[in-house]
Structure formats: C-alpha cells, structure tokens
Design a protein around this motif. Sequence first.
Motif, short mmCIF file in Angstrom:
data_model
loop_
_atom_site.label_atom_id
_atom_site.label_comp_id
_atom_site.label_asym_id
_atom_site.label_seq_id
_atom_site.Cartn_x
_atom_site.Cartn_y
_atom_site.Cartn_z
N LYS A 140 15.78 -55.58 -13.25
CA LYS A 140 16.54 -56.36 -12.26
C LYS A 140 17.74 -57.03 -12.91
CE LYS A 140 13.31 -59.01 -10.57
NZ LYS A 140 12.63 -60.04 -9.74
N SER A 150 23.06 -59.66 -6.71
CA SER A 150 21.96 -60.59 -6.94
C SER A 150 20.74 -59.82 -7.45
CB SER A 150 21.60 -61.32 -5.64
OG SER A 150 21.01 -60.43 -4.72
N TYR A 152 17.89 -60.15 -6.25
CA TYR A 152 17.17 -59.75 -5.04
C TYR A 152 17.62 -58.35 -4.60
CZ TYR A 152 15.54 -59.74 -0.20
OH TYR A 152 14.93 -59.40 0.99
#
Length: 206
Positions: A140, A150, A152
Amino acid sequence: MNKDEQFVITISRQFGTGGHEIGAELAKRLGVKLLDKQILNAVAGRIQVVEEAMDKIEARNPLWRDDFTNFYRNYMAKKEYNGQEHDQTSHELFKAQCEVIRQIAHEESCVIVGRCGFDIFADHPNALKLFFHASVDSRKRRIAEKYDISEYDAAAMIVDNDYSRELYTKTFTGRNWGDATNYDISIDVRQFGVNGVVDFLMNCIE
C-alpha cells in the motif's frame, strides 16, 4: 539455471511488489531482453480485439494500462459478449500470446514479467521461475507513493489487481497463482528492496 546457455527467467508477482522494476534491472544486468508490453504489441498485430480492449482499458484505467491481466478482468466482468464469444476470443488471445512468448524465448535469452510465464515454461530445461510477494501494508505504501494516491485507494488497486492475476492464471492454466510449488524461488521483497532482490538473484545465478 545456467546463464552461460540460453535461458528464460519468469516473474510472477503480487501487485505493488516492484516486480516489473526487478525484472527490468535483472534483464539489464544479464544483458538480455525484457518481455512485457512488447508481447502485447506483437499479439495486437495479429488479433484486433487486443488493440480495441487496450484502448478501452487506457481510457478507463490509465494508471493500470500496462497490466495485461486487467483486460481479462474487465472483459469477463462486462456483459457485452455472450459466453461463447468470450470463451473463443479470450482463449484465442491467450494462445496467440503464448506463441509469441515461446517464439521470442526460442530465439534468445529473456526475462518475462507476468503472462503466466511459469506455466508456459514449466518444462523448460533452463528456466528460473520467480514469485515476489510482500505484506499488504508495504505494498500500500509503495503504490500510494508511486501513483500519488491515498493508501485507501492503493489498497483497492491491490485487491483488484491481485484478483485479476489470480483469475487470469486459474482461467488459462488451471493453476493457483500463489502456489509456491509453481516456482523455483519465492521472495518477500520487503526484506530486500528492489536492488537487494536483484543482488540476491544474481548471486544465486552466478
């Protein structure tokens, strides 16, 4: 693998592990060809559907346009074709891709990123089959930084791309993408970094 004879190195990888960068550096150090997008170009010259599909992918997901597996995910997910047409077209495409890969590998040593290379060259007498993985958190962070998004959104990309690769592999080879028995070496890149992985592999090859 004997690098003094004609060889093939295949790379399978979880999304966000830097597998393409590792493959490019490995090919550079070994002085051989890296096979990735040029396979698409070669196949596209034979089958028009590839060009059309890649145009759609680039327009819809420009960040992922280099990932061949997304073609299969989107192609199968969108209900624009009936099952018979999908089956015929996608399997024809896969066979054409394999033919191009084998032809290039027959002519010269090379490093192949993705494209189920581990299965295509399962019985090759001088092949080294690699798989790169890492924790979701480390991937990530890498994807978020690479694409300036991001964590996310990076997590969503990881799920989607890993699913695509798993589905693609299972559909066209019948094998499980994450099964370690498919590969000669499986590496957690988090422990090494890109250059560290290449250094390690070069030592193994030497």
